[in-house]
Design a protein around this motif. Sequence first.
Motif, PDB file in Angstrom:
ATOM      1  N   VAL A 141       3.019  10.708   7.534  1.00 41.73           N
ATOM      2  CA  VAL A 141       3.909  10.679   6.356  1.00 41.73           C
ATOM      3  C   VAL A 141       5.335  10.544   6.886  1.00 41.73           C
ATOM      4  CG1 VAL A 141       4.772  11.978   4.375  1.00 41.73           C
ATOM      5  CG2 VAL A 141       2.343  12.081   4.973  1.00 41.73           C
ATOM      6  N   HIS A 142       5.933   9.395   6.627  1.00 46.29           N
ATOM      7  CA  HIS A 142       7.262   9.108   7.183  1.00 46.29           C
ATOM      8  C   HIS A 142       8.326   9.199   6.095  1.00 46.29           C
ATOM      9  CE1 HIS A 142      10.466   5.988   8.135  1.00 46.29           C
ATOM     10  NE2 HIS A 142      10.565   6.801   9.169  1.00 46.29           N
ATOM     11  N   LEU A 143       9.469   9.764   6.468  1.00 41.31           N
ATOM     12  CA  LEU A 143      10.608   9.786   5.543  1.00 41.31           C
ATOM     13  C   LEU A 143      11.449   8.547   5.789  1.00 41.31           C
ATOM     14  CD1 LEU A 143      11.767  12.018   3.486  1.00 41.31           C
ATOM     15  CD2 LEU A 143       9.697  12.528   4.739  1.00 41.31           C
ATOM     16  N   GLY A 144      11.310   7.592   4.898  1.00 38.66           N
ATOM     17  CA  GLY A 144      12.133   6.383   4.948  1.00 38.66           C
ATOM     18  C   GLY A 144      13.241   6.504   3.920  1.00 38.66           C
ATOM     19  N   THR A 145      13.845   5.392   3.575  1.00 40.11           N
ATOM     20  CA  THR A 145      15.013   5.465   2.686  1.00 40.11           C
ATOM     21  C   THR A 145      15.001   4.355   1.637  1.00 40.11           C
ATOM     22  OG1 THR A 145      17.404   5.109   2.619  1.00 40.11           O
ATOM     23  CG2 THR A 145      16.275   4.238   4.511  1.00 40.11           C
ATOM     24  N   MET A 146      15.585   4.671   0.473  1.00 44.81           N
ATOM     25  CA  MET A 146      15.774   3.656  -0.562  1.00 44.81           C
ATOM     26  C   MET A 146      16.689   2.544  -0.059  1.00 44.81           C
ATOM     27  SD  MET A 146      14.106   4.181  -3.304  1.00 44.81           S
ATOM     28  CE  MET A 146      14.990   3.056  -4.370  1.00 44.81           C
ATOM     29  N   HIS A 215      10.101   6.251   0.476  1.00 48.52           N
ATOM     30  CA  HIS A 215      11.444   5.676   0.395  1.00 48.52           C
ATOM     31  C   HIS A 215      12.311   6.640  -0.415  1.00 48.52           C
ATOM     32  CE1 HIS A 215      10.244   1.250   1.380  1.00 48.52           C
ATOM     33  NE2 HIS A 215       9.886   2.117   2.288  1.00 48.52           N
ATOM     34  N   GLN A 216      13.016   7.468   0.317  1.00 47.62           N
ATOM     35  CA  GLN A 216      13.705   8.596  -0.313  1.00 47.62           C
ATOM     36  C   GLN A 216      15.146   8.253  -0.695  1.00 47.62           C
ATOM     37  OE1 GLN A 216      13.576  13.206   0.537  1.00 47.62           O
ATOM     38  NE2 GLN A 216      14.803  12.229   2.125  1.00 47.62           N
ATOM     39  N   MET A 300       5.851   4.966  -1.367  1.00 50.77           N
ATOM     40  CA  MET A 300       6.211   5.620  -2.630  1.00 50.77           C
ATOM     41  C   MET A 300       7.725   5.828  -2.666  1.00 50.77           C
ATOM     42  SD  MET A 300       3.064   8.284  -3.273  1.00 50.77           S
ATOM     43  CE  MET A 300       3.219   9.460  -1.948  1.00 50.77           C
ATOM     44  N   ASN A 301       8.320   5.535  -3.805  1.00 47.00           N
ATOM     45  CA  ASN A 301       9.755   5.788  -3.965  1.00 47.00           C
ATOM     46  C   ASN A 301       9.962   7.258  -4.322  1.00 47.00           C
ATOM     47  OD1 ASN A 301      10.322   3.099  -3.466  1.00 47.00           O
ATOM     48  ND2 ASN A 301      10.350   2.529  -5.633  1.00 47.00           N
ATOM     49  N   GLN A 302      10.683   7.964  -3.450  1.00 44.39           N
ATOM     50  CA  GLN A 302      10.885   9.415  -3.609  1.00 44.39           C
ATOM     51  C   GLN A 302      12.287   9.644  -4.191  1.00 44.39           C
ATOM     52  OE1 GLN A 302       9.007  11.888  -0.662  1.00 44.39           O
ATOM     53  NE2 GLN A 302      10.881  13.036  -0.371  1.00 44.39           N
ATOM     54  N   VAL A 303      12.350   9.524  -5.511  1.00 44.25           N
ATOM     55  CA  VAL A 303      13.630   9.471  -6.195  1.00 44.25           C
ATOM     56  C   VAL A 303      13.517  10.243  -7.504  1.00 44.25           C
ATOM     57  CG1 VAL A 303      15.125   7.866  -7.483  1.00 44.25           C
ATOM     58  CG2 VAL A 303      14.267   7.227  -5.239  1.00 44.25           C
ATOM     59  N   ALA A 304      14.555  10.997  -7.861  1.00 42.99           N
ATOM     60  CA  ALA A 304      14.556  11.685  -9.156  1.00 42.99           C
ATOM     61  C   ALA A 304      15.289  10.857 -10.206  1.00 42.99           C
ATOM     62  CB  ALA A 304      15.200  13.055  -9.027  1.00 42.99           C
TER      63      ALA A 304
END
Length: 401
Positions: A141-146, A215-216, A300-304
């Motif tokens: 599980v990788h923390l990438g970016t928007m 994609h955080q 997955m886009n990890q965005v609120a």
Amino acid sequence: MRIAVLGGDGFCGWPVALHLSRHGHDVTVVDSLVRRRTDDELGVESLTPVRPLPERLAAWWEVTGLVVRHVRLDLAREPERLAALLAAERPEAVVHLAEQRAAPYSMRDAAHKRYTVDTNVNATHNLLAALVEVGLDAHVVHLGTMGVYGYETAAVDLPEGYLHVSYPDRTGASIERDVLYPTRPGSVYHLTKSLDQLLFQFYAQNDGLRITDLHQGIVWGTQTPETRLDPRLVNRFDYDGDYGTVLNRFLVQAALGLPLTVHGTGGQTRAFINLEDTVRCVRLAVESGDAVVGGRVRIMNQVAETLRVRDLAAMLHRLLGAEVAHVPNPRAEAAENELEVRTDQLRDLGLEPILLEERLLEESLETARRYAGRVDPARVPATACWNAERRAAAAPAEAGR
Ligand SMILES: NC(=O)c1ccc[n+]([C@@H]2O[C@H](COP(=O)([O-])OP(=O)(O)OC[C@H]3O[C@@H](n4cnc5c(N)ncnc54)[C@H](O)[C@@H]3O)[C@@H](O)[C@H]2O)c1
């Protein structure tokens, strides 16, 4: 589940490690502690008094009776030790947060660009190659970016990682494919996250590795229910122009009575997420690992929510009377952009995101006020310039700040 949290001493990694531990997982933090040395290099420290990692881990055990171990290891430069660790521990999931993650830091000069590429690309590649070598079916599980999508205005809700394309073959019949959404990185840091995506795609297709890339958005907030349990568990709070994220820097400026430095018009729209949701999302991603198959990376886009920078500043102005100062934008980016993002997958897994509300800013503001005496106001403005000519022109002015 046995889980290795790579980068588990960092701003996101520490609360992620504690959250997973509290939810019954057996957690090992793997971290070279380089981020603490970067503070020394930059001559800054976290707003909050972060304790040494052994003390943090001892406090966690004292408060909860739960054990989290630490292995000090540089992922980018010690590939054999990494492979040996994976072979010995055989984690079922590996959460990968161990990268140089500041865009301004990555744009300081050629040496920092090289450092960011060497560290991030090698860290990711060493992990993937080691999993294959060891024959370990651990879910990554990788923390990438928007930021990999770039910030041009596109009249679409950004899809989750893939773009469905159709094009005619030689006979005129239609070929249908999902391709990685075209990247438009805005810094060397974001470029490394774009390169990570290709590494993931290759290892998923070639070796059947199971990979989730999150994609955080930009994280705000500083504490989580776990880090609040004891002062020795307090999380990092970066406020400096390199590592501080925009809202956290605004909060420090507001607490000190300094003007909020908005780059350009403040028309940049960005994706945001609260730290408490970051840790929840990572757990949801880890615990749904059985749904991830080799061959195709789950993105997955990890965005609120998405917010415009000048609207954030206006909210703090309303709340606290903070002045707003528009300063030249050191980044090379569109002055204004629209941004809408699809987030179906994490919501389907149960995410109910925390949205930015004035009352929620109070806790972060309280933290900023409590430790205001530790702030070096000269380090709050962002000084790293994207453009070499502007960097040279800005040098005398920056020196006087
Ligand atoms: N903070 C944000 O707003 C944000 C937003 C989007 C994505 N992310 C991503 O989340 C991840 C974590 O970000 P963060 O804010 O916690 O960063 P951070 O700098 O606070 O933490 C990174 C941790 O990784 C460790 N590390 C770095 N290189 C290493 C190496 N080669 N070997 C071993 N350990 C190493 C550091 O010592 C540090 O503890 C990053 O990959 C970042 O790109 C963060």
